[in-house]
Enzyme design. Structure first.
Site, PDB file in Angstrom:
ATOM      1  N   GLY A 190       9.421 -11.815  -5.264  1.00  0.00           N
ATOM      2  CA  GLY A 190       9.729 -10.007  -5.233  1.00  0.00           C
ATOM      3  C   GLY A 190       8.930  -8.401  -5.783  1.00  0.00           C
ATOM      4  O   GLY A 190       7.661  -9.105  -6.167  1.00  0.00           O
ATOM      5  N   CYS A 191       9.512  -8.123  -6.190  1.00  0.00           N
ATOM      6  CA  CYS A 191       8.989  -7.357  -6.742  1.00  0.00           C
ATOM      7  C   CYS A 191       8.324  -7.018  -7.383  1.00  0.00           C
ATOM      8  O   CYS A 191       9.139  -7.659  -8.396  1.00  0.00           O
ATOM      9  CB  CYS A 191       9.612  -5.686  -6.420  1.00  0.00           C
ATOM     10  SG  CYS A 191       9.120  -3.981  -7.691  1.00  0.00           S
ATOM     11  N   PHE A 192       7.499  -7.249  -8.465  1.00  0.00           N
ATOM     12  CA  PHE A 192       6.810  -6.916  -9.402  1.00  0.00           C
ATOM     13  C   PHE A 192       6.976  -6.283 -10.724  1.00  0.00           C
ATOM     14  O   PHE A 192       6.459  -6.736 -11.677  1.00  0.00           O
ATOM     15  CB  PHE A 192       5.363  -7.204  -9.678  1.00  0.00           C
ATOM     16  CG  PHE A 192       4.599  -6.272  -8.767  1.00  0.00           C
ATOM     17  CD1 PHE A 192       4.983  -4.863  -8.572  1.00  0.00           C
ATOM     18  CD2 PHE A 192       3.446  -6.370  -8.253  1.00  0.00           C
ATOM     19  CE1 PHE A 192       4.269  -3.681  -7.996  1.00  0.00           C
ATOM     20  CE2 PHE A 192       1.962  -5.432  -7.719  1.00  0.00           C
ATOM     21  CZ  PHE A 192       2.529  -3.854  -7.574  1.00  0.00           C
TER      22      PHE A 192
END
Length: 244
Positions: A65-67
């Site tokens: 997902g979003c880093f």
């Protein structure tokens, strides 16, 4: 489907975000950790690689997902000296945020973790990854973010890392550690490209950003709660490492 406009809206419309934050503050207090991705206690890996006495720093690359949140979690793990947000799975020419956001580059938002194998093992990092950093049963999405760039993926540095990752996924599936099957892909022979500077240390530098408050701060709290023996309060920041 988060874009640069939505996820970085604080830079373009700080007044609007400040107003929204007042409303979100009350909501956030009532949000359970499952709002980020449900964390859970899972079995420790049965297969691991013991560290040799002379082993130096090792590197692991994962995507979930979003880093911002994945980086934020591992920056608080004892034994990790650096965690860098970036892209893996595609070509160098497309390793840019706006291009990756199209979902057509082959890249995933990924994090490169540099760690001391004498303090924490690769398999132990994977246990944290599966337990608190993301939901490995979500296909091509995490939380509010949808698309293959948010897929669950492991990019092993060598055959041994790939063997440990495959064995652990099989172990967790056999133990029914999750309600659904793990969809995490193992993608060898992929190059990691660091993301733009404004993405680095984003969780630490923007702790009141609505996205961070709702989706990522609970992950760090879950790390502290489920893995207190490896949690450290002071994060290993990219900005601090680059200044040394």
């Amino acid at each position: 489907m988060s874009s640069l406009t939505t996820r970085l809206s604080r830079f373009a419309r700080p007044a609007l975000v400040a107003t929204a934050l007042l409303a979100l503050a009350g909501i956030a207090l009532r949000i359970s950790p499952s709002a980020a991705e449900e964390a859970r206690v899972i079995p420790a890996p049965a297969l691991d690689q013991p560290a040799a006495q002379g082993d130096g720093p090792q590197v692991a690359v994962i995507a979930g997902g979003c880093f911002w949140g994945v980086q934020g979690v591992f920056q608080h793990v004892e034994g990790v000296s650096n965690a860098v947000s970036g892209y893996a799975g595609g070509e160098r020419a497309t390793a840019e945020y706006e291009k990756v956001g199209s979902g057509r580059t082959g890249h995933a938002e990924a994090v490169q973790i540099t760690y001391d194998p004498r303090k924490i093992s690769y398999a132990r990092l994977l246990q944290i990854y599966f337990s608190v950093a993301h939901d490995p049963t979500e296909l091509n999405r995490q939380g509010p973010d949808i698309g293959p760039q948010y897929r669950s993926a492991i990019f092993p540095a060598d055959a041994e890392q790939a063997r440990i990752a495959k064995a652990y996924i099989a172990q967790l599936n056999q133990a029914r550690a999750f309600e659904a099957a793990i969809v995490t892909k193992i993608e060898p022979d992929r190059i990691f490209y660091p993301a733009e500077a404004y993405h680095q240390d984003f969780l630490t530098q923007n702790p009141t950003h609505p996205y961070i408050v709702i989706n990522d701060l609970p992950k760090v709290e879950n790390l502290k709660r489920i893995f207190p023996e490896v949690y450290r309060a002071k994060p290993a920041l990219v900005s601090r490492a680059s200044s040394n």
